[in-house]
Design a protein around this motif. Structure first.
Motif, PDB file in Angstrom:
ATOM      1  N   UNK A 295       0.432  -1.040  -0.043  1.00 15.62           N
ATOM      2  CA  UNK A 295       0.101   0.000  -0.073  1.00 15.62           C
ATOM      3  C   UNK A 295       0.782   1.268   0.055  1.00 15.62           C
ATOM      4  N   UNK A 296       0.243   2.339  -0.708  1.00 11.61           N
ATOM      5  CA  UNK A 296       1.028   3.557  -0.139  1.00 11.61           C
ATOM      6  C   UNK A 296       0.702   4.933   0.391  1.00 11.61           C
ATOM      7  N   UNK A 297       1.285   5.161   1.036  1.00 13.35           N
ATOM      8  CA  UNK A 297       0.725   6.565   1.590  1.00 13.35           C
ATOM      9  C   UNK A 297       2.237   7.744   1.380  1.00 13.35           C
ATOM     10  N   UNK A 298       1.593   8.718   0.862  1.00  8.97           N
ATOM     11  CA  UNK A 298       2.246  10.290   1.289  1.00  8.97           C
ATOM     12  C   UNK A 298       1.892  11.095   2.133  1.00  8.97           C
ATOM     13  N   UNK A 299       2.615  11.985   1.961  1.00  7.78           N
ATOM     14  CA  UNK A 299       2.764  12.895   3.386  1.00  7.78           C
ATOM     15  C   UNK A 299       3.659  14.523   2.782  1.00  7.78           C
ATOM     16  N   UNK A 300       2.323  14.934   3.188  1.00  6.77           N
ATOM     17  CA  UNK A 300       1.807  16.619   2.348  1.00  6.77           C
ATOM     18  C   UNK A 300       1.778  17.588   3.466  1.00  6.77           C
ATOM     19  N   UNK A 301       3.042  18.941   3.667  1.00  5.97           N
ATOM     20  CA  UNK A 301       2.236  19.108   4.621  1.00  5.97           C
ATOM     21  C   UNK A 301       2.198  18.918   5.601  1.00  5.97           C
ATOM     22  N   UNK A 302       2.831  18.480   7.030  1.00 11.98           N
ATOM     23  CA  UNK A 302       2.582  17.656   8.457  1.00 11.98           C
ATOM     24  C   UNK A 302       1.218  16.860   7.683  1.00 11.98           C
ATOM     25  N   UNK A 303       0.550  16.212   6.907  1.00 10.25           N
ATOM     26  CA  UNK A 303      -0.582  15.552   6.735  1.00 10.25           C
ATOM     27  C   UNK A 303      -0.583  14.069   5.977  1.00 10.25           C
ATOM     28  N   UNK A 304      -0.766  13.217   6.306  1.00  9.56           N
ATOM     29  CA  UNK A 304      -0.022  11.901   5.693  1.00  9.56           C
ATOM     30  C   UNK A 304      -2.207  10.992   5.352  1.00  9.56           C
ATOM     31  N   UNK A 305      -1.747  11.343   3.780  1.00 12.57           N
ATOM     32  CA  UNK A 305      -2.889  10.947   3.091  1.00 12.57           C
ATOM     33  C   UNK A 305      -2.047   8.941   2.498  1.00 12.57           C
ATOM     34  N   UNK A 306      -3.659   8.589   2.234  1.00 10.98           N
ATOM     35  CA  UNK A 306      -3.637   6.913   1.900  1.00 10.98           C
ATOM     36  C   UNK A 306      -4.626   6.224   1.241  1.00 10.98           C
ATOM     37  N   UNK A 307      -4.627   6.100  -0.444  1.00 11.18           N
ATOM     38  CA  UNK A 307      -6.326   6.405  -0.714  1.00 11.18           C
ATOM     39  C   UNK A 307      -6.991   4.935  -0.715  1.00 11.18           C
ATOM     40  N   UNK A 308      -8.434   5.396  -0.227  1.00  9.55           N
ATOM     41  CA  UNK A 308      -9.363   4.760   0.078  1.00  9.55           C
ATOM     42  C   UNK A 308      -9.400   3.171  -0.578  1.00  9.55           C
ATOM     43  N   UNK A 309     -10.582   2.652   0.150  1.00  8.91           N
ATOM     44  CA  UNK A 309     -10.664   1.067  -0.822  1.00  8.91           C
ATOM     45  C   UNK A 309     -11.812   1.098  -2.227  1.00  8.91           C
ATOM     46  N   UNK A 310     -11.859   2.171  -2.319  1.00  6.68           N
ATOM     47  CA  UNK A 310     -12.651   2.253  -3.165  1.00  6.68           C
ATOM     48  C   UNK A 310     -11.795   1.953  -4.791  1.00  6.68           C
ATOM     49  N   UNK A 311     -10.093   2.602  -4.756  1.00  5.75           N
ATOM     50  CA  UNK A 311      -9.483   2.781  -5.824  1.00  5.75           C
ATOM     51  C   UNK A 311      -8.810   1.848  -5.539  1.00  5.75           C
ATOM     52  N   UNK A 312      -9.455   0.293  -5.847  1.00  3.79           N
ATOM     53  CA  UNK A 312      -8.933  -1.043  -5.807  1.00  3.79           C
ATOM     54  C   UNK A 312      -7.513  -1.374  -5.259  1.00  3.79           C
ATOM     55  N   UNK A 313      -7.929  -0.944  -4.269  1.00  2.48           N
ATOM     56  CA  UNK A 313      -6.421  -1.501  -3.058  1.00  2.48           C
ATOM     57  C   UNK A 313      -6.691  -2.778  -2.448  1.00  2.48           C
ATOM     58  N   UNK A 314      -5.607  -3.574  -1.892  1.00  2.59           N
ATOM     59  CA  UNK A 314      -5.901  -4.457  -1.113  1.00  2.59           C
ATOM     60  C   UNK A 314      -5.494  -3.942   0.757  1.00  2.59           C
ATOM     61  N   UNK A 315      -6.997  -4.232   1.155  1.00  3.32           N
ATOM     62  CA  UNK A 315      -6.662  -4.055   2.550  1.00  3.32           C
ATOM     63  C   UNK A 315      -5.816  -3.755   3.421  1.00  3.32           C
ATOM     64  N   UNK A 316      -5.158  -3.988   3.440  1.00  7.27           N
ATOM     65  CA  UNK A 316      -3.552  -4.154   4.223  1.00  7.27           C
ATOM     66  C   UNK A 316      -3.662  -3.511   5.689  1.00  7.27           C
ATOM     67  N   UNK A 317      -3.057  -4.926   5.838  1.00 11.19           N
ATOM     68  CA  UNK A 317      -3.135  -5.010   7.248  1.00 11.19           C
ATOM     69  C   UNK A 317      -1.846  -3.716   8.060  1.00 11.19           C
ATOM     70  N   UNK A 318      -0.861  -4.057   7.229  1.00 12.39           N
ATOM     71  CA  UNK A 318       0.182  -3.193   7.616  1.00 12.39           C
ATOM     72  C   UNK A 318      -0.599  -1.447   7.392  1.00 12.39           C
ATOM     73  N   UNK A 319      -1.168  -1.585   6.445  1.00  9.03           N
ATOM     74  CA  UNK A 319      -1.496   0.131   6.138  1.00  9.03           C
ATOM     75  C   UNK A 319      -2.469   0.501   7.437  1.00  9.03           C
ATOM     76  N   UNK A 320      -3.761  -0.567   8.067  1.00  5.82           N
ATOM     77  CA  UNK A 320      -3.506   0.124   8.654  1.00  5.82           C
ATOM     78  C   UNK A 320      -3.550  -0.110  10.499  1.00  5.82           C
ATOM     79  N   UNK A 321      -1.831  -0.326  10.430  1.00  4.65           N
ATOM     80  CA  UNK A 321      -1.673  -0.325  11.535  1.00  4.65           C
ATOM     81  C   UNK A 321      -0.709   0.664  11.659  1.00  4.65           C
ATOM     82  N   UNK A 322      -0.131   0.685  10.671  1.00  4.46           N
ATOM     83  CA  UNK A 322       0.012   2.893  10.181  1.00  4.46           C
ATOM     84  C   UNK A 322      -0.713   3.781  10.442  1.00  4.46           C
ATOM     85  N   UNK A 323      -2.410   3.078  10.037  1.00  4.59           N
ATOM     86  CA  UNK A 323      -3.217   4.781  10.564  1.00  4.59           C
ATOM     87  C   UNK A 323      -4.215   4.453  12.035  1.00  4.59           C
ATOM     88  N   UNK A 324      -2.886   3.299  12.784  1.00  9.42           N
ATOM     89  CA  UNK A 324      -3.521   3.435  14.361  1.00  9.42           C
ATOM     90  C   UNK A 324      -2.157   4.472  14.954  1.00  9.42           C
TER      91      UNK A 324
END
Ligand code: PPE
Length: 305
Positions: A196-225
């Motif tokens: 999965x992919x994340x971007x950081x810009x101006x102190x905020x982290x963004x990651x695409x939602x599940x509607x963008x054809x991606x695997x619901x990554x367990x590491x992704x979820x951990x990073x969000x937490x």
């Protein structure tokens, strides 16, 4: 890959070399398999599996999406995975459960093919190369898109989806990159070939939602937490391709890749062209928890012994 002693097959442990299937097994022609990738880490209190319950749940969810009735309960699969790590006397390893359609009829319609479950484990080091975690990797935007909705189920970790991943990865590597980033069928950023992919810009982290054809990554979820724990604003948001070029940081997450910084995309430097401070902070939190040097406040580790 260094073999370990045993592989679990349909409830019993068999020698590594005996875990074979017939060439006409359904899965070989039709990619009828779902699988997981799980890491077990070395900790001061013995080997511990990261988010075992979530991985077993996703395996069974993937099977359900593909209309495969896996004949084991979550508790049985979790116990088998722990026992496998114990029996192979592994301290740290990668675990690969696979549910597949075996030998029987030939033809797309699979109802006369038995469903078989295998679980293997082996030692697996850095996924994107030595030094990737500290130095970052060079990525490109792939000419292959992730699958469109209603073609293949992105939420299922299904073998069939991985031909798309292979095309993305092979193209990237043959053009001199470490990894390829795929857009979804509408042209928005989706994910890497196996991350999965994340971007950081101006102190905020963004990651695409599940509607963008991606695997619901367990590491992704951990990073969000973890970002929430650290008080860093994080949200799911559609990410246009060009955001990759103007981001302060880009990083990839996955069981195999863990948290890997991206230092360039399409030969354009990301931020300062090296691992950024947000990525580094998240890596330290993540690795601290999985290796037992920071408290496991989320209850993510399951001890093997
Ligand atoms: N997207 C894809 C397409 C993917 O394959 C993975 C994992 C992820 C996202 C991240 O998901 P998670 O592991 O739950 O955080 N890729 C696995 C397999 C890689 C392989 O080459 O095999 C992995 O990391 O285990």
């Amino acid at each position: 890959m260094t073999p370990t002693e045993k592989i679990w097959r349909n409830g019993t442990f068999i020698p590594w070399d005996e875990a074979r299937i017939h060439v006409l097994s359904h899965v070989v022609s039709y990619a009828s398999a779902v699988f997981e990738g799980i890491r077990c880490y070395r900790t001061p209190s013995g080997p511990a599996i990261f988010r075992l319950e979530e991985h077993v749940r996703r395996l069974l969810d993937s099977a359900r999406i593909c209309r495969m009735d896996a004949p084991y309960t979550p508790a049985e699969l979790s116990a088998a995975i722990r026992e496998l790590v114990r029996i192979n006397r592994m301290e740290a390893c990668y675990i690969r459960p696979i549910v597949l359609r075996g030998y029987g009829a030939v033809g797309v319609q699979p109802s006369n093919n038995p469903i078989e479950v295998y679980i293997a484990c082996w030692e697996w080091g850095s996924y994107l190369g030595d030094g990737a975690a500290a130095d970052g990797i060079d990525a490109c935007v792939s000419s292959w898109n992730r699958m469109a909705p209603n073609t293949l189920p992105a939420l299922a970790k299904s073998a069939a989806n991985y031909m798309n991943s292979q095309l993305i990865k092979m193209e990237a590597v043959s053009n001199g990159y470490h990894e390829g980033i795929a857009l979804d069928c509408s042209g928005l950023v989706s994910e890497g070939s196996g991350e999965n992919l994340f971007v950081v810009r101006d102190g905020r982290i963004l990651t695409p939602p599940l509607s963008c054809s991606l695997l619901d990554g367990i590491t992704r979820n951990a990073v969000i937490e973890l970002a929430k724990d650290l008080g860093i604003p994080i949200e799911e948001a559609a990410i246009p391709r060009e955001m990759l070029y103007i981001a302060d940081e880009v990083f990839l997450t996955g069981t195999a890749a863990e948290i890997t910084p991206v230092r360039s995309v399409d030969h354009i430097r990301v931020g300062a062209g090296r691992r950024g401070p947000v990525t580094e902070k998240l890596q330290a939190e993540f690795l601290g928890i999985v290796t037992g040097s920071r408290p496991d406040v989320h209850g993510w580790l399951t001890r093997v012994t």
